[in-house]
Write a protein that holds these residues in place. Structure first.
Motif, PDB file in Angstrom:
ATOM      1  N   ILE A 212       0.831  -1.201   0.000  1.00 48.24           N
ATOM      2  CA  ILE A 212       0.000   0.000   0.000  1.00 48.24           C
ATOM      3  C   ILE A 212       0.867   1.253   0.000  1.00 48.24           C
ATOM      4  O   ILE A 212       0.634   2.200  -0.764  1.00 48.24           O
ATOM      5  CB  ILE A 212      -0.941   0.000   1.223  1.00 48.24           C
ATOM      6  N   ARG A 213       1.896   1.244   0.842  1.00 51.02           N
ATOM      7  CA  ARG A 213       2.782   2.403   0.928  1.00 51.02           C
ATOM      8  C   ARG A 213       3.442   2.686  -0.420  1.00 51.02           C
ATOM      9  O   ARG A 213       3.469   3.824  -0.898  1.00 51.02           O
ATOM     10  CB  ARG A 213       3.851   2.166   1.994  1.00 51.02           C
ATOM     11  N   LEU A 214       3.974   1.638  -1.042  1.00 52.09           N
ATOM     12  CA  LEU A 214       4.649   1.811  -2.323  1.00 52.09           C
ATOM     13  C   LEU A 214       3.676   2.309  -3.394  1.00 52.09           C
ATOM     14  O   LEU A 214       4.022   3.194  -4.190  1.00 52.09           O
ATOM     15  CB  LEU A 214       5.282   0.487  -2.766  1.00 52.09           C
ATOM     16  N   ALA A 215       2.468   1.759  -3.400  1.00 47.25           N
ATOM     17  CA  ALA A 215       1.487   2.173  -4.409  1.00 47.25           C
ATOM     18  C   ALA A 215       1.175   3.662  -4.306  1.00 47.25           C
ATOM     19  O   ALA A 215       1.122   4.372  -5.315  1.00 47.25           O
ATOM     20  CB  ALA A 215       0.211   1.344  -4.265  1.00 47.25           C
ATOM     21  N   PHE A 216       1.003   4.165  -3.072  1.00 50.36           N
ATOM     22  CA  PHE A 216       0.737   5.590  -2.906  1.00 50.36           C
ATOM     23  C   PHE A 216       1.960   6.424  -3.271  1.00 50.36           C
ATOM     24  O   PHE A 216       1.827   7.515  -3.842  1.00 50.36           O
ATOM     25  CB  PHE A 216       0.290   5.888  -1.477  1.00 50.36           C
ATOM     26  N   GLN A 217       3.130   5.937  -2.956  1.00 52.85           N
ATOM     27  CA  GLN A 217       4.338   6.673  -3.320  1.00 52.85           C
ATOM     28  C   GLN A 217       4.487   6.784  -4.831  1.00 52.85           C
ATOM     29  O   GLN A 217       5.074   7.751  -5.339  1.00 52.85           O
ATOM     30  CB  GLN A 217       5.570   5.993  -2.713  1.00 52.85           C
ATOM     31  N   LEU A 218       3.925   5.827  -5.557  1.00 56.07           N
ATOM     32  CA  LEU A 218       3.988   5.847  -7.017  1.00 56.07           C
ATOM     33  C   LEU A 218       2.917   6.732  -7.636  1.00 56.07           C
ATOM     34  O   LEU A 218       2.911   6.932  -8.855  1.00 56.07           O
ATOM     35  CB  LEU A 218       3.859   4.417  -7.560  1.00 56.07           C
ATOM     36  N   GLY A 219       1.994   7.244  -6.806  1.00 53.98           N
ATOM     37  CA  GLY A 219       1.059   8.234  -7.314  1.00 53.98           C
ATOM     38  C   GLY A 219      -0.382   7.811  -7.465  1.00 53.98           C
ATOM     39  O   GLY A 219      -1.170   8.533  -8.087  1.00 53.98           O
ATOM     40  N   ILE A 220      -0.763   6.648  -6.908  1.00 51.51           N
ATOM     41  CA  ILE A 220      -2.170   6.256  -7.025  1.00 51.51           C
ATOM     42  C   ILE A 220      -3.043   7.167  -6.170  1.00 51.51           C
ATOM     43  O   ILE A 220      -2.563   7.850  -5.269  1.00 51.51           O
ATOM     44  CB  ILE A 220      -2.383   4.784  -6.613  1.00 51.51           C
ATOM     45  N   LYS A 221      -4.356   7.173  -6.450  1.00 47.37           N
ATOM     46  CA  LYS A 221      -5.302   8.018  -5.721  1.00 47.37           C
ATOM     47  C   LYS A 221      -6.156   7.238  -4.731  1.00 47.37           C
ATOM     48  O   LYS A 221      -6.842   7.822  -3.902  1.00 47.37           O
ATOM     49  CB  LYS A 221      -6.216   8.751  -6.702  1.00 47.37           C
ATOM     50  N   GLY A 222      -6.132   5.912  -4.821  1.00 45.21           N
ATOM     51  CA  GLY A 222      -6.958   5.127  -3.904  1.00 45.21           C
ATOM     52  C   GLY A 222      -6.512   3.682  -3.856  1.00 45.21           C
ATOM     53  O   GLY A 222      -5.870   3.180  -4.787  1.00 45.21           O
ATOM     54  N   TYR A 223      -6.843   3.026  -2.742  1.00 41.59           N
ATOM     55  CA  TYR A 223      -6.519   1.607  -2.579  1.00 41.59           C
ATOM     56  C   TYR A 223      -7.722   0.941  -1.929  1.00 41.59           C
ATOM     57  O   TYR A 223      -8.079   1.266  -0.797  1.00 41.59           O
ATOM     58  CB  TYR A 223      -5.275   1.437  -1.710  1.00 41.59           C
ATOM     59  N   ILE A 224      -8.347   0.018  -2.644  1.00 41.26           N
ATOM     60  CA  ILE A 224      -9.579  -0.614  -2.174  1.00 41.26           C
ATOM     61  C   ILE A 224      -9.370  -2.117  -2.081  1.00 41.26           C
ATOM     62  O   ILE A 224      -8.958  -2.746  -3.060  1.00 41.26           O
ATOM     63  CB  ILE A 224     -10.749  -0.334  -3.138  1.00 41.26           C
ATOM     64  N   PRO A 225      -9.612  -2.719  -0.921  1.00 41.81           N
ATOM     65  CA  PRO A 225      -9.501  -4.178  -0.824  1.00 41.81           C
ATOM     66  C   PRO A 225     -10.663  -4.849  -1.553  1.00 41.81           C
ATOM     67  O   PRO A 225     -11.782  -4.345  -1.564  1.00 41.81           O
ATOM     68  CB  PRO A 225      -9.574  -4.436   0.685  1.00 41.81           C
ATOM     69  N   LYS A 226     -10.401  -5.986  -2.155  1.00 43.22           N
ATOM     70  CA  LYS A 226     -11.456  -6.680  -2.888  1.00 43.22           C
ATOM     71  C   LYS A 226     -12.568  -7.179  -1.975  1.00 43.22           C
ATOM     72  O   LYS A 226     -13.676  -7.461  -2.447  1.00 43.22           O
ATOM     73  CB  LYS A 226     -10.864  -7.850  -3.678  1.00 43.22           C
ATOM     74  N   LEU A 227     -12.276  -7.294  -0.694  1.00 42.79           N
ATOM     75  CA  LEU A 227     -13.307  -7.735   0.250  1.00 42.79           C
ATOM     76  C   LEU A 227     -14.142  -6.569   0.768  1.00 42.79           C
ATOM     77  O   LEU A 227     -14.979  -6.754   1.649  1.00 42.79           O
ATOM     78  CB  LEU A 227     -12.654  -8.463   1.427  1.00 42.79           C
ATOM     79  N   ALA A 228     -13.943  -5.380   0.227  1.00 46.94           N
ATOM     80  CA  ALA A 228     -14.703  -4.204   0.675  1.00 46.94           C
ATOM     81  C   ALA A 228     -16.185  -4.377   0.377  1.00 46.94           C
ATOM     82  O   ALA A 228     -16.573  -5.015  -0.598  1.00 46.94           O
ATOM     83  CB  ALA A 228     -14.182  -2.946  -0.012  1.00 46.94           C
ATOM     84  N   GLU A 229     -17.012  -3.800   1.245  1.00 49.85           N
ATOM     85  CA  GLU A 229     -18.450  -3.822   1.017  1.00 49.85           C
ATOM     86  C   GLU A 229     -18.814  -2.874  -0.116  1.00 49.85           C
ATOM     87  O   GLU A 229     -18.052  -1.959  -0.457  1.00 49.85           O
ATOM     88  CB  GLU A 229     -19.187  -3.417   2.295  1.00 49.85           C
ATOM     89  N   ALA A 230     -20.005  -3.088  -0.680  1.00 47.22           N
ATOM     90  CA  ALA A 230     -20.443  -2.262  -1.808  1.00 47.22           C
ATOM     91  C   ALA A 230     -20.457  -0.787  -1.449  1.00 47.22           C
ATOM     92  O   ALA A 230     -20.069   0.070  -2.253  1.00 47.22           O
ATOM     93  CB  ALA A 230     -21.825  -2.710  -2.282  1.00 47.22           C
ATOM     94  N   GLY A 231     -20.887  -0.469  -0.237  1.00 49.35           N
ATOM     95  CA  GLY A 231     -20.935   0.926   0.189  1.00 49.35           C
ATOM     96  C   GLY A 231     -19.563   1.557   0.229  1.00 49.35           C
ATOM     97  O   GLY A 231     -19.387   2.733  -0.122  1.00 49.35           O
ATOM     98  N   GLN A 232     -18.560   0.793   0.674  1.00 51.94           N
ATOM     99  CA  GLN A 232     -17.184   1.293   0.704  1.00 51.94           C
ATOM    100  C   GLN A 232     -16.687   1.596  -0.696  1.00 51.94           C
ATOM    101  O   GLN A 232     -16.049   2.626  -0.946  1.00 51.94           O
ATOM    102  CB  GLN A 232     -16.257   0.256   1.341  1.00 51.94           C
TER     103      GLN A 232
END
Length: 205
Positions: free
Chosen positions: A90-110
């Protein structure tokens, strides 16, 4: 609005689009099942958002693939949709410039909340991923814009919306809009909770 959904599992893509279709009927969905497809599609089709799985067929590690995208298409918001929730990832992904990180197990509302926030120009990471990290500051700072972090500092000092607007030379309504987005990002309902959460995650000096 044009959104790319990249995942090498066709059933997952179809299920997600079916789930999100009712909430976001304005979205025109595009598909990709590999990093090759992602680069080819982004190069020929203007997009407003790309939702990307990390583990797809490609010619380089996922970090290099993302770095290439953010370098070649800096205006395109990238959001990771992955089963991988390791703090270093997660840390590396944000350092590379992404705008969001969503787990696949997230609920629909999330997922709906994440899409709305990213489409509004904010960043998103679920609170449960903050809680798993050993170094939450990196993630928390990635979720608020610099202007929102300034507003948080003034809120912690007890300034009113009008006072904050005067200091930042913006209208009071603009401050209110930023505070609303801050509440959504931090998943809180009022100033006190926002300040406490910001302190907990290293957003206040």
């Amino acid at each position: 609005m044009r959104v790319l959904l990249a995942d090498d599992h066709v059933m997952f893509r179809e299920a997600l689009i079916m789930l999100m279709g009712a909430a976001f009927p304005q979205i025109e969905w595009y598909h990709a099942n590999s990093w090759y497809d992602v680069h080819a599609l982004v190069a020929r089709q203007p997009l407003d958002l790309a939702l990307l799985d990390l583990n797809m067929p490609g010619q380089a590690p996922w970090s290099d693939e993302i770095q290439q995208l953010t370098h070649c298409f800096p205006a395109l918001p990238l959001c990771i949709l992955s089963a991988n929730s390791h703090p270093d990832t997660i840390r590396l992904a944000f350092q590379l410039g992404i705008k969001g990180y969503i787990p696949k197990l997230a609920e629909a509302g999330q997922l709906q909340q994440a899409l709305v926030m990213i489409m509004q120009g904010n960043s998103y990471i679920p609170s449960q991923l903050w809680e798993r990290s050993h170094n939450e500051t990196v993630y928390a700072q990635s979720t608020l814009t610099r202007q929102q972090q300034r507003i948080m500092q003034y809120m912690a000092q007890g300034d009113s919306n009008k006072q904050i607007g005067s200091k930042l030379k913006v209208t009071e309504s603009t401050v209110k809009r930023h505070i609303h987005n801050i509440f959504q990002t931090l998943n809180v309902k009022n100033r006190v909770d926002a300040i406490n959460t910001a302190r907990q995650h290293g957003l206040l000096h």
